[in-house]
Design a protein around this motif. Structure first.
Motif, PDB file in Angstrom:
ATOM      1  N   LEU A 144       0.811  -1.386   0.033  1.00 33.48           N
ATOM      2  CA  LEU A 144       0.032   0.104  -0.149  1.00 33.48           C
ATOM      3  C   LEU A 144       0.889   1.152   0.094  1.00 33.48           C
ATOM      4  N   ASN A 145       1.991   1.226   0.710  1.00 32.27           N
ATOM      5  CA  ASN A 145       2.963   2.380   0.848  1.00 32.27           C
ATOM      6  C   ASN A 145       3.764   2.690  -0.355  1.00 32.27           C
ATOM      7  N   ARG A 163      -3.958   8.260  -4.008  1.00 34.84           N
ATOM      8  CA  ARG A 163      -5.162   7.594  -3.659  1.00 34.84           C
ATOM      9  C   ARG A 163      -5.437   6.692  -4.767  1.00 34.84           C
ATOM     10  N   VAL A 192      -7.936  -0.243  -4.913  1.00 33.51           N
ATOM     11  CA  VAL A 192      -7.088  -1.425  -4.676  1.00 33.51           C
ATOM     12  C   VAL A 192      -7.753  -2.696  -4.515  1.00 33.51           C
ATOM     13  N   LEU A 252      -6.570  -6.034  -2.749  1.00 30.89           N
ATOM     14  CA  LEU A 252      -5.395  -6.712  -2.181  1.00 30.89           C
ATOM     15  C   LEU A 252      -5.904  -8.001  -1.834  1.00 30.89           C
ATOM     16  N   ALA A 291      -1.692   3.050   6.216  1.00 31.53           N
ATOM     17  CA  ALA A 291      -1.467   2.912   4.837  1.00 31.53           C
ATOM     18  C   ALA A 291      -2.977   2.745   4.113  1.00 31.53           C
ATOM     19  N   ALA A 292      -3.591   1.934   4.850  1.00 31.96           N
ATOM     20  CA  ALA A 292      -4.990   1.534   4.090  1.00 31.96           C
ATOM     21  C   ALA A 292      -5.852   2.807   3.882  1.00 31.96           C
ATOM     22  N   HIS A 349      -6.513   4.752   0.841  1.00 30.84           N
ATOM     23  CA  HIS A 349      -6.850   4.153  -0.439  1.00 30.84           C
ATOM     24  C   HIS A 349      -8.221   3.548  -0.347  1.00 30.84           C
ATOM     25  N   ILE A 370     -10.171   0.137  -0.805  1.00 33.33           N
ATOM     26  CA  ILE A 370      -9.314  -1.258  -0.766  1.00 33.33           C
ATOM     27  C   ILE A 370     -10.369  -2.209  -0.750  1.00 33.33           C
ATOM     28  N   TRP A 375     -10.557  -6.097  -0.024  1.00 30.31           N
ATOM     29  CA  TRP A 375      -9.400  -6.995   0.670  1.00 30.31           C
ATOM     30  C   TRP A 375     -10.028  -8.531  -0.019  1.00 30.31           C
TER      31      TRP A 375
END
Length: 122
Positions: free
Chosen positions: A33-34, A39, A42, A44, A87-88, A91, A93, A95
């Motif tokens: 993520l980093n 932005r 994602v 993941l 980090a999340a 964004h 995300i 999952w």
């Protein structure tokens, strides 16, 4: 880990001596993520139930309880959970859990990269 954005692809790997699988699973998600610029939306993928359960279920409760478990004990790997939460936050995300060692090409590649990180430590 493998990052794919449109036609761009980046792989990363690493390792730490004297650590645990859970810490490395968290670190992989944090580093992925980093590594993103700006932005992003994602998806993941992880084969870690620890990461999936933590991010989806446990994290909000830990934060609400001041980083204590339901049993009022300190959260294990709190430093990494806080880093993943930060980090999340940058964004959008989705999952996605995948079964490990089940022939998923992305998961198999990520596993090979993780093993490379271990090999380089020795």
């Amino acid at each position: 880990m493998v990052l794919i954005a449109g036609q761009h692809r980046k792989t990363m790997h690493g390792g730490e001596p004297e650590t645990t699988n859970n810490r490395m699973e968290l670190t992989a998600a944090i580093e992925a993520l980093n590594a993103l610029k700006g932005r992003r939306k994602v998806r993941l993928y992880t084969d870690s139930k620890y990461v999936m359960d933590g991010i989806r279920s446990w994290l909000p409760n830990w934060k609400a309880r001041g980083w204590k478990t339901a049993a009022k004990k300190p959260v294990k790997n709190q430093d990494l959970w806080q880093a993943l939460d930060a980090a999340a936050a940058g964004h959008d995300i989705e999952w996605q859990w995948v079964k490990g060692h089940d022939g998923n090409p992305g998961n198999e590649e990520a596993d090979a990269l993780a093993n490379l990180g271990i090999d380089e430590l020795q």
